[in-house]
Design a protein around this motif. Structure first.
Motif, PDB file in Angstrom:
ATOM      1  N   ARG A 150     -22.813-106.415  43.343  1.00 11.09           N
ATOM      2  CA  ARG A 150     -21.935-107.092  42.400  1.00 11.09           C
ATOM      3  C   ARG A 150     -20.467-106.810  42.700  1.00 11.09           C
ATOM      4  NH1 ARG A 150     -23.695-105.167  36.750  1.00 11.09           N
ATOM      5  NH2 ARG A 150     -22.564-106.999  36.012  1.00 11.09           N
ATOM      6  N   ALA A 151     -20.184-105.583  43.143  1.00 10.40           N
ATOM      7  CA  ALA A 151     -18.807-105.208  43.478  1.00 10.40           C
ATOM      8  C   ALA A 151     -18.821-104.332  44.715  1.00 10.40           C
ATOM      9  CB  ALA A 151     -18.145-104.479  42.314  1.00 10.40           C
ATOM     10  N   VAL A 152     -17.732-104.394  45.472  1.00 10.15           N
ATOM     11  CA  VAL A 152     -17.601-103.623  46.708  1.00 10.15           C
ATOM     12  C   VAL A 152     -16.287-102.863  46.678  1.00 10.15           C
ATOM     13  CG1 VAL A 152     -17.356-103.735  49.226  1.00 10.15           C
ATOM     14  CG2 VAL A 152     -19.012-105.209  48.064  1.00 10.15           C
ATOM     15  N   VAL A 153     -16.333-101.616  47.125  1.00 14.09           N
ATOM     16  CA  VAL A 153     -15.131-100.807  47.300  1.00 14.09           C
ATOM     17  C   VAL A 153     -14.973-100.518  48.785  1.00 14.09           C
ATOM     18  CG1 VAL A 153     -13.941 -98.655  46.749  1.00 14.09           C
ATOM     19  CG2 VAL A 153     -15.419 -99.733  45.040  1.00 14.09           C
ATOM     20  N   LEU A 154     -13.868-100.949  49.348  1.00 17.84           N
ATOM     21  CA  LEU A 154     -13.569-100.695  50.757  1.00 17.84           C
ATOM     22  C   LEU A 154     -12.893 -99.330  50.875  1.00 17.84           C
ATOM     23  CD1 LEU A 154     -12.118-104.190  51.758  1.00 17.84           C
ATOM     24  CD2 LEU A 154     -14.445-103.329  52.176  1.00 17.84           C
ATOM     25  N   GLU A 405      -2.990-103.400  41.450  1.00 17.11           N
ATOM     26  CA  GLU A 405      -3.672-102.336  40.706  1.00 17.11           C
ATOM     27  C   GLU A 405      -4.915-102.862  40.009  1.00 17.11           C
ATOM     28  OE1 GLU A 405      -2.915 -99.274  41.099  1.00 17.11           O
ATOM     29  OE2 GLU A 405      -1.214 -99.851  42.355  1.00 17.11           O
ATOM     30  N   PRO A 406      -5.971-102.052  39.923  1.00 18.90           N
ATOM     31  CA  PRO A 406      -6.097-100.686  40.458  1.00 18.90           C
ATOM     32  C   PRO A 406      -6.707-100.644  41.853  1.00 18.90           C
ATOM     33  CG  PRO A 406      -7.966-101.138  39.063  1.00 18.90           C
ATOM     34  CD  PRO A 406      -7.146-102.409  39.074  1.00 18.90           C
ATOM     35  N   GLY A 407      -6.371-101.620  42.680  1.00 21.52           N
ATOM     36  CA  GLY A 407      -6.924-101.690  44.022  1.00 21.52           C
ATOM     37  C   GLY A 407      -7.639-102.993  44.296  1.00 21.52           C
ATOM     38  N   ARG A 408      -7.465-103.998  43.431  1.00 19.37           N
ATOM     39  CA  ARG A 408      -8.085-105.298  43.691  1.00 19.37           C
ATOM     40  C   ARG A 408      -7.482-105.911  44.958  1.00 19.37           C
ATOM     41  NH1 ARG A 408      -6.750-105.624  38.275  1.00 19.37           N
ATOM     42  NH2 ARG A 408      -8.493-105.567  36.797  1.00 19.37           N
ATOM     43  N   VAL A 409      -8.350-106.406  45.810  1.00 16.20           N
ATOM     44  CA  VAL A 409      -7.908-107.010  47.071  1.00 16.20           C
ATOM     45  C   VAL A 409      -7.408-108.427  46.806  1.00 16.20           C
ATOM     46  CG1 VAL A 409      -8.725-107.864  49.297  1.00 16.20           C
ATOM     47  CG2 VAL A 409      -9.440-105.603  48.480  1.00 16.20           C
ATOM     48  N   LEU A 410      -6.310-108.795  47.453  1.00 16.61           N
ATOM     49  CA  LEU A 410      -5.786-110.155  47.384  1.00 16.61           C
ATOM     50  C   LEU A 410      -6.316-110.954  48.571  1.00 16.61           C
ATOM     51  CD1 LEU A 410      -2.029-109.504  46.468  1.00 16.61           C
ATOM     52  CD2 LEU A 410      -3.992-109.742  44.940  1.00 16.61           C
ATOM     53  N   ASP A 411      -6.793-112.169  48.294  1.00 18.26           N
ATOM     54  CA  ASP A 411      -7.312-112.991  49.380  1.00 18.26           C
ATOM     55  C   ASP A 411      -6.180-113.753  50.065  1.00 18.26           C
ATOM     56  OD1 ASP A 411      -6.679-115.192  47.800  1.00 18.26           O
ATOM     57  OD2 ASP A 411      -8.746-115.559  47.166  1.00 18.26           O
ATOM     58  N   ALA A 412      -6.543-114.626  50.994  1.00 15.12           N
ATOM     59  CA  ALA A 412      -5.543-115.334  51.790  1.00 15.12           C
ATOM     60  C   ALA A 412      -4.623-116.200  50.954  1.00 15.12           C
ATOM     61  CB  ALA A 412      -6.241-116.185  52.853  1.00 15.12           C
ATOM     62  N   VAL A 415      -4.726-114.412  45.714  1.00 16.54           N
ATOM     63  CA  VAL A 415      -5.446-114.296  44.456  1.00 16.54           C
ATOM     64  C   VAL A 415      -6.274-113.015  44.464  1.00 16.54           C
ATOM     65  CG1 VAL A 415      -7.190-115.345  42.956  1.00 16.54           C
ATOM     66  CG2 VAL A 415      -5.541-116.785  44.190  1.00 16.54           C
ATOM     67  N   ALA A 416      -6.211-112.243  43.375  1.00 13.65           N
ATOM     68  CA  ALA A 416      -6.942-110.982  43.294  1.00 13.65           C
ATOM     69  C   ALA A 416      -8.429-111.234  43.091  1.00 13.65           C
ATOM     70  CB  ALA A 416      -6.400-110.138  42.147  1.00 13.65           C
ATOM     71  N   ASP A 417      -9.243-110.514  43.843  1.00 16.28           N
ATOM     72  CA  ASP A 417     -10.696-110.610  43.741  1.00 16.28           C
ATOM     73  C   ASP A 417     -11.177-109.542  42.760  1.00 16.28           C
ATOM     74  OD1 ASP A 417     -13.487-110.473  44.120  1.00 16.28           O
ATOM     75  OD2 ASP A 417     -13.314-111.119  46.203  1.00 16.28           O
ATOM     76  N   PRO A 418     -11.800-109.916  41.632  1.00 17.09           N
ATOM     77  CA  PRO A 418     -12.209-108.917  40.642  1.00 17.09           C
ATOM     78  C   PRO A 418     -13.406-108.090  41.074  1.00 17.09           C
ATOM     79  CG  PRO A 418     -12.970-111.093  39.990  1.00 17.09           C
ATOM     80  CD  PRO A 418     -12.116-111.295  41.194  1.00 17.09           C
ATOM     81  N   ARG A 419     -14.026-108.438  42.208  1.00 17.67           N
ATOM     82  CA  ARG A 419     -15.214-107.709  42.655  1.00 17.67           C
ATOM     83  C   ARG A 419     -15.041-107.071  44.030  1.00 17.67           C
ATOM     84  NH1 ARG A 419     -19.826-109.136  39.582  1.00 17.67           N
ATOM     85  NH2 ARG A 419     -19.073-109.551  37.481  1.00 17.67           N
ATOM     86  N   LEU A 420     -13.811-107.011  44.522  1.00 16.25           N
ATOM     87  CA  LEU A 420     -13.551-106.389  45.823  1.00 16.25           C
ATOM     88  C   LEU A 420     -12.325-105.491  45.693  1.00 16.25           C
ATOM     89  CD1 LEU A 420     -14.371-106.212  48.829  1.00 16.25           C
ATOM     90  CD2 LEU A 420     -12.809-108.122  49.271  1.00 16.25           C
ATOM     91  N   ALA A 448     -12.955 -96.551  39.605  1.00 15.19           N
ATOM     92  CA  ALA A 448     -14.216 -96.260  38.913  1.00 15.19           C
ATOM     93  C   ALA A 448     -14.140 -96.652  37.445  1.00 15.19           C
ATOM     94  CB  ALA A 448     -14.552 -94.775  39.055  1.00 15.19           C
ATOM     95  N   GLU A 449     -13.022 -96.383  36.810  1.00 11.88           N
ATOM     96  CA  GLU A 449     -12.874 -96.763  35.397  1.00 11.88           C
ATOM     97  C   GLU A 449     -12.934 -98.272  35.240  1.00 11.88           C
ATOM     98  OE1 GLU A 449      -9.240 -94.887  34.259  1.00 11.88           O
ATOM     99  OE2 GLU A 449     -10.177 -92.930  33.869  1.00 11.88           O
ATOM    100  N   GLN A 450     -12.308 -98.991  36.155  1.00 11.21           N
ATOM    101  CA  GLN A 450     -12.339-100.452  36.092  1.00 11.21           C
ATOM    102  C   GLN A 450     -13.762-100.970  36.287  1.00 11.21           C
ATOM    103  OE1 GLN A 450      -9.932-102.598  35.394  1.00 11.21           O
ATOM    104  NE2 GLN A 450     -11.203-104.411  35.720  1.00 11.21           N
TER     105      GLN A 450
END
Length: 461
Positions: A150-154, A405-412, A415-420, A448-450
């Motif tokens: 469901r979610a990935v942390v790089l 914050e808190p580390g959401r990845v932005l795509d090309a 746009v922030a990805d809520p699951r990456l 982790a809190e998010q």
């Protein structure tokens, strides 16, 4: 991965990378009893918490921060010191520079002590791609397998910067500074050239010295500046307000003035940087884009040797080797390395303040050029695959990947990805201070809190 019925089992959180950053995230996800999150660490190494920094088994490879600043939990600052004391059956001072191998062991044992550890799964796989499938992420492994999450942390950590293949000619004997075993196996009488003069170079020199190396060691880097030593810890805090209002040139002048004033008052100049240490991200983010570029062009190496310092005993070893004539550093740009018929190599470089080409002889070359932070120079990695998919965007100045914050990845598209999510080295373009334990543990806790807030209360049936 399948469940007990043989069906594909979906994971709540997949942590890609089992080094320090990944382990810190897992600790936070598993610290609360009764959590329903299903967590997987995907890490091909034979042991967790053995990234580039903590994979060494050599006792002379020390932390660059005193033990009192290395707890995995900011709210429990003495935890690592207590761990060392228990391991040694004697009180260990908080000012100790502990062996990095002991810190890796501390991270592993602390992870195992978390209330939810029994639910953690560890896959010894290498992730080569991550596809978005609806709301989920599908991780693809080098083995051909897949995993839905469901979610990935790089938490991919530090990738070594490569010496361009075009500069290596012939069968050059080349070792990576982080390949501790190969460095230690270099023949004792071999003449060695280390490319790069930062912390990786220090590791290589210490490894050679411990293995009984007697040959000469040349260090070639653009500035020939080596990391400086820590001083005894001091008290006091800095108010960075004056710096935040200034441009880069004025900031450098003021910091130099503070250092001179500290020395005049009988204090080590290191205390000035120690006081600024907690404000590193604010100092970086308050610079204009143009001043950040100037910093990267003209200031970064000088900042690094003052900010990323080494243990006094490590610095003393380097000084002894230089005084004995066994170690020297030259400032210049590496042009080429040509292997000769006898196996030795001719290393050509252009001096920093000259137009001529000079050479030196070396039996072995060690790559200590540091960490590769430019994602577009990593096309054959997971980050390169994500870049090709448009799932990540290079960070400011092309450094790392863009995030919020808190580390959401932005795509090309930005746009922030809520699951990456991402933490650590790949956030330095945005945050600059992002690779040391104080930053990693803070980012791990926030991520982790998010994730708990968005996933734990609504588990997949």
């Amino acid at each position: 991965m399948t469940d007990s019925a043989g069906n594909q089992a979906e994971i709540d959180v997949a942590i890609v990378g089992g080094g320090a950053a990944g382990v810190l995230v897992a600790m936070r996800l598993l610290e609360k009893p009764g959590s329903r999150l299903r967590v997987v660490i995907v890490e091909p190494a034979a042991e967790l918490a053995r990234g580039a920094a903590y994979a060494t088994t050599q006792p002379e490879h020390l932390l660059n921060v005193v033990a009192g600043g290395m707890s995995a939990f900011a709210e429990d600052p003495t935890q690592f010191v207590r761990f060392l004391s228990a391991s040694n059956d004697a009180a260990v001072p908080a000012t100790t520079f502990a062996a990095r191998r002991d810190y890796g062991r501390y991270l592993r044992e602390t992870l195992r002590a978390q209330p939810g550890y029994s639910s953690l799964q560890w896959l010894r796989e290498r992730v080569v791609d991550i596809e978005r499938c609806g709301q989920d992420n599908v991780l693809r492994f080098a083995s051909g397998g897949t995993l839905a999450a469901r979610a990935v942390v790089l938490a991919v950590g530090n990738a070594p910067r490569r010496i361009p293949a075009s500069r290596l000619r012939g069968n050059v004997r080349l070792a990576e500074a982080w390949d501790y075993a190969t460095v230690a196996s270099i023949p004792a009488d071999a003449e060695v050239c280390i490319v790069g003069s930062g912390l990786s170079m220090v590791d290589a020199v210490l490894g050679l010295d411990r293995a009984g190396h007697r040959g000469h060691i040349h260090v070639v880097s653009r500035h020939a500046l080596m990391p400086l030593a820590h001083a005894a810890p001091g008290a006091g805090e800095a108010a960075p307000d004056k710096l935040l209002a200034l441009g880069l040139r004025e900031r450098v002048r003021l910091i130099r003035a503070w250092a001179r004033a500290a020395i005049a008052a009988g204090e080590p100049w290191q205390w000035v940087f120690d006081r600024l240490r907690p404000h590193g991200q604010a100092l970086w983010r308050s610079l204009t884009h143009a001043d950040q570029q100037r910093f990267l062009r003209h200031v970064v190496r000088y900042w690094d040797i003052h900010r990323h310092r080494i243990a006094p005993q490590v610095s003393a070893t380097l000084d002894e080797l230089r005084a004995a004539g066994r170690l020297d550093a030259v400032a210049g740009r590496l042009l080429s390395v040509q292997a000769n018929a006898d196996g030795a190599a001719e290393v050509a470089y252009r001096p920093r303040h000259g137009d001529d080409v000079r050479t030196l002889r070396a039996d072995w070359l060690i790559n200590a050029t540091g960490v590769e932070t430019l994602v577009d120079l990593q096309p054959d990695t997971l980050l390169g695959a994500l870049r090709a998919r448009g799932r990540v965007l290079p960070g400011p100045h092309g450094i790392g990947i863009a995030s919020e914050e808190p580390g959401r990845v932005l795509d090309a598209r930005g746009v922030a990805d809520p699951r990456l999510f991402v933490l650590g080295a790949m956030r330095i373009g945005t945050l600059w201070e992002s690779i040391a334990i104080p930053e990693l543990r803070g980012q791990a806790r926030a991520i982790a809190e998010q994730l708990r807030a968005t996933l734990d209360d609504a588990p997949v049936a």
